[in-house]
Design a protein around this motif. Structure first.
Motif, PDB file in Angstrom:
ATOM      1  N   LEU A  13       5.635 -13.183  -5.281  1.00 42.65           N
ATOM      2  CA  LEU A  13       7.125 -13.132  -5.119  1.00 42.65           C
ATOM      3  C   LEU A  13       7.309 -11.600  -4.647  1.00 42.65           C
ATOM      4  CD1 LEU A  13       8.056 -14.432  -8.590  1.00 42.65           C
ATOM      5  CD2 LEU A  13       8.651 -15.077  -6.095  1.00 42.65           C
ATOM      6  N   LYS A  14       6.724 -10.403  -5.201  1.00 41.75           N
ATOM      7  CA  LYS A  14       6.849  -8.834  -4.715  1.00 41.75           C
ATOM      8  C   LYS A  14       6.652  -8.903  -3.239  1.00 41.75           C
ATOM      9  CE  LYS A  14       5.857  -4.084  -5.420  1.00 41.75           C
ATOM     10  NZ  LYS A  14       4.901  -3.261  -6.344  1.00 41.75           N
ATOM     11  N   ASN A  15       5.305  -9.201  -2.676  1.00 45.50           N
ATOM     12  CA  ASN A  15       5.017  -9.273  -1.402  1.00 45.50           C
ATOM     13  C   ASN A  15       5.871 -10.070  -0.433  1.00 45.50           C
ATOM     14  OD1 ASN A  15       2.934  -7.690  -2.086  1.00 45.50           O
ATOM     15  ND2 ASN A  15       1.305  -9.381  -1.959  1.00 45.50           N
ATOM     16  N   LEU A  17       9.128 -11.141  -1.166  1.00 43.38           N
ATOM     17  CA  LEU A  17      10.439 -10.272  -0.984  1.00 43.38           C
ATOM     18  C   LEU A  17      10.494  -9.123  -0.267  1.00 43.38           C
ATOM     19  CD1 LEU A  17      13.651 -10.957  -1.924  1.00 43.38           C
ATOM     20  CD2 LEU A  17      12.917  -9.645  -3.970  1.00 43.38           C
ATOM     21  N   SER A  18       9.379  -8.301  -0.254  1.00 39.60           N
ATOM     22  CA  SER A  18       9.204  -7.062   0.449  1.00 39.60           C
ATOM     23  C   SER A  18       9.246  -7.443   1.900  1.00 39.60           C
ATOM     24  CB  SER A  18       8.066  -6.459   0.050  1.00 39.60           C
ATOM     25  OG  SER A  18       7.909  -5.833  -1.245  1.00 39.60           O
ATOM     26  N   GLN A  19       8.331  -8.515   2.373  1.00 35.51           N
ATOM     27  CA  GLN A  19       8.563  -8.887   3.545  1.00 35.51           C
ATOM     28  C   GLN A  19      10.036  -9.282   4.116  1.00 35.51           C
ATOM     29  OE1 GLN A  19       5.576 -12.106   4.264  1.00 35.51           O
ATOM     30  NE2 GLN A  19       3.807 -10.691   3.170  1.00 35.51           N
ATOM     31  N   SER A  20      10.478  -9.782   3.257  1.00 33.28           N
ATOM     32  CA  SER A  20      11.876 -10.439   3.862  1.00 33.28           C
ATOM     33  C   SER A  20      12.829  -9.318   3.915  1.00 33.28           C
ATOM     34  CB  SER A  20      12.372 -11.316   2.643  1.00 33.28           C
ATOM     35  OG  SER A  20      13.898 -11.429   2.876  1.00 33.28           O
ATOM     36  N   LEU A  47      13.398  -2.069  -3.000  1.00 32.74           N
ATOM     37  CA  LEU A  47      12.363  -2.408  -1.976  1.00 32.74           C
ATOM     38  C   LEU A  47      12.851  -2.114  -0.625  1.00 32.74           C
ATOM     39  CD1 LEU A  47      11.660  -6.273  -3.227  1.00 32.74           C
ATOM     40  CD2 LEU A  47      10.099  -4.120  -3.426  1.00 32.74           C
ATOM     41  N   ALA A  48      14.000  -1.871  -0.290  1.00 33.22           N
ATOM     42  CA  ALA A  48      14.461  -1.677   0.897  1.00 33.22           C
ATOM     43  C   ALA A  48      14.172  -0.061   1.287  1.00 33.22           C
ATOM     44  CB  ALA A  48      16.036  -1.864   1.087  1.00 33.22           C
ATOM     45  N   ARG A 246      10.488  -4.364 -12.660  1.00 32.86           N
ATOM     46  CA  ARG A 246       9.480  -3.109 -13.063  1.00 32.86           C
ATOM     47  C   ARG A 246       8.591  -2.986 -11.997  1.00 32.86           C
ATOM     48  NH1 ARG A 246       8.814  -5.276 -19.323  1.00 32.86           N
ATOM     49  NH2 ARG A 246      10.595  -3.929 -20.444  1.00 32.86           N
ATOM     50  N   GLU A 247       7.971  -3.792 -11.447  1.00 31.94           N
ATOM     51  CA  GLU A 247       6.938  -3.613 -10.444  1.00 31.94           C
ATOM     52  C   GLU A 247       7.603  -2.742  -9.217  1.00 31.94           C
ATOM     53  OE1 GLU A 247       3.584  -4.568 -10.444  1.00 31.94           O
ATOM     54  OE2 GLU A 247       3.976  -5.073 -12.487  1.00 31.94           O
TER      55      GLU A 247
END
Length: 285
Positions: A13-15, A17-20, A47-48, A246-247
């Motif tokens: 999910l983190k990866n 969403l970061s890509q998005s 993330l941005a 948190r991540e």
């Protein structure tokens, strides 16, 4: 909870969403975020920051919860937060434009649409003055991760159907309104949670990762203060998104903040109610 599957899901999910977010901010030196200081928009903002400079735009009354939380970021100096305090008079002055935008885009003039439009309108207006061309929104997270209270009253099958339905109707019900408000102020609005790769994956993860039912008063990860009690059962909404926060180094005061819809957190709904009453305006509810 199944640790191996859960940990792998959280990382994916983190990866994704970061890509998005990276795609949405591609080649931009600076971007804005429609910032209610809730978990949805804060995850996007943090993330941005890996891709460009970020300005987080919060709108509300001086006593609104969104501004109270946004000021914590301002005090800690961990996010470039742009706060716009609004009054009934400010909304009165702009109500003609807001109504025009809704009508010109065939968006129903309801109390909900008016109340939600207000923060978007003022945030994008301020962002344009700051030279921002693209803003990011946390819309879509509630539909994907079980953010609405009504989901808690359903069984798992009903939740799956309702959440898929809500995602399919997201543009019609909410996002087109937000796009129109920002477009009026020459801002392009993007929704990282709605990216197909991310949303397709997220919609298919186990429901227990999204809406976590607390049993025997075992509060996982110290999320006790986020608990909702419905029909005698205890739930944590958007559980895995809080973990993702948190991540992404989102502060604990946001990770543990209970959901409050923008119209309530900004207190724009109270302003709209006063204006409607003052002018004896009848609208659909």
């Amino acid at each position: 909870m199944e640790n191996i599957n859960y940990d792998a899901t959280l990382l994916n999910l983190k990866n994704l969403l970061s890509q998005s977010v990276g795609q949405a901010t591609n080649k931009l030196q600076k971007t804005g975020v429609v910032f209610s200081a809730g978990i949805d928009s804060t995850v996007i903002a943090f993330l941005a920051k890996k891709f460009c400079n970020v300005c987080a735009y919060t709108v509300g009354t001086c006593k609104g919860e969104d501004i109270i939380f946004a000021r914590k970021f301002e005090k800690l100096n961990i996010l470039d937060t742009k706060i716009t305090e609004i009054t009934e008079g400010d909304v009165e002055n702009e109500k003609g434009n807001i109504l025009k935008i809704l009508n010109n885009n065939n968006i129903p003039v309801t109390k909900l649409n008016l109340s939600t439009a207000v923060p978007l309108y003022f945030a994008s207006k301020k962002a344009y003055r700051d030279g921002i061309k693209v803003m990011l929104s946390g819309q879509g997270a509630d539909e994907i991760f079980g953010g609405y209270v009504r989901y808690l009253k359903m069984n798992e099958y009903q939740r799956i159907i309702a959440m898929k339905n809500d995602i399919n109707l997201a543009y019609k019900d909410n996002l087109n309104r937000d796009i129109a408000m920002c477009a009026f102020n020459k801002i392009s609005l993007k929704f990282p949670y709605m990216d197909k790769n991310f949303s397709d994956y997220a919609m298919n993860i186990p429901m227990k990762f999204k809406i976590y039912e607390v049993k025997n008063d075992q509060y996982p990860d110290d999320f006790g203060e986020t608990i909702d009690i419905v029909d005698g059962k205890k739930f944590i909404r958007k559980f895995i998104l809080r973990k993702l926060g948190r991540e992404a180094s989102v502060p604990e005061f946001i990770v543990k903040r209970k959901k409050k819809a923008m119209q309530y957190g900004s207190m724009s709904e109270k302003i709209i109610e006063k204006i409607l009453k003052k002018h004896s305006i009848q609208i659909k509810f």
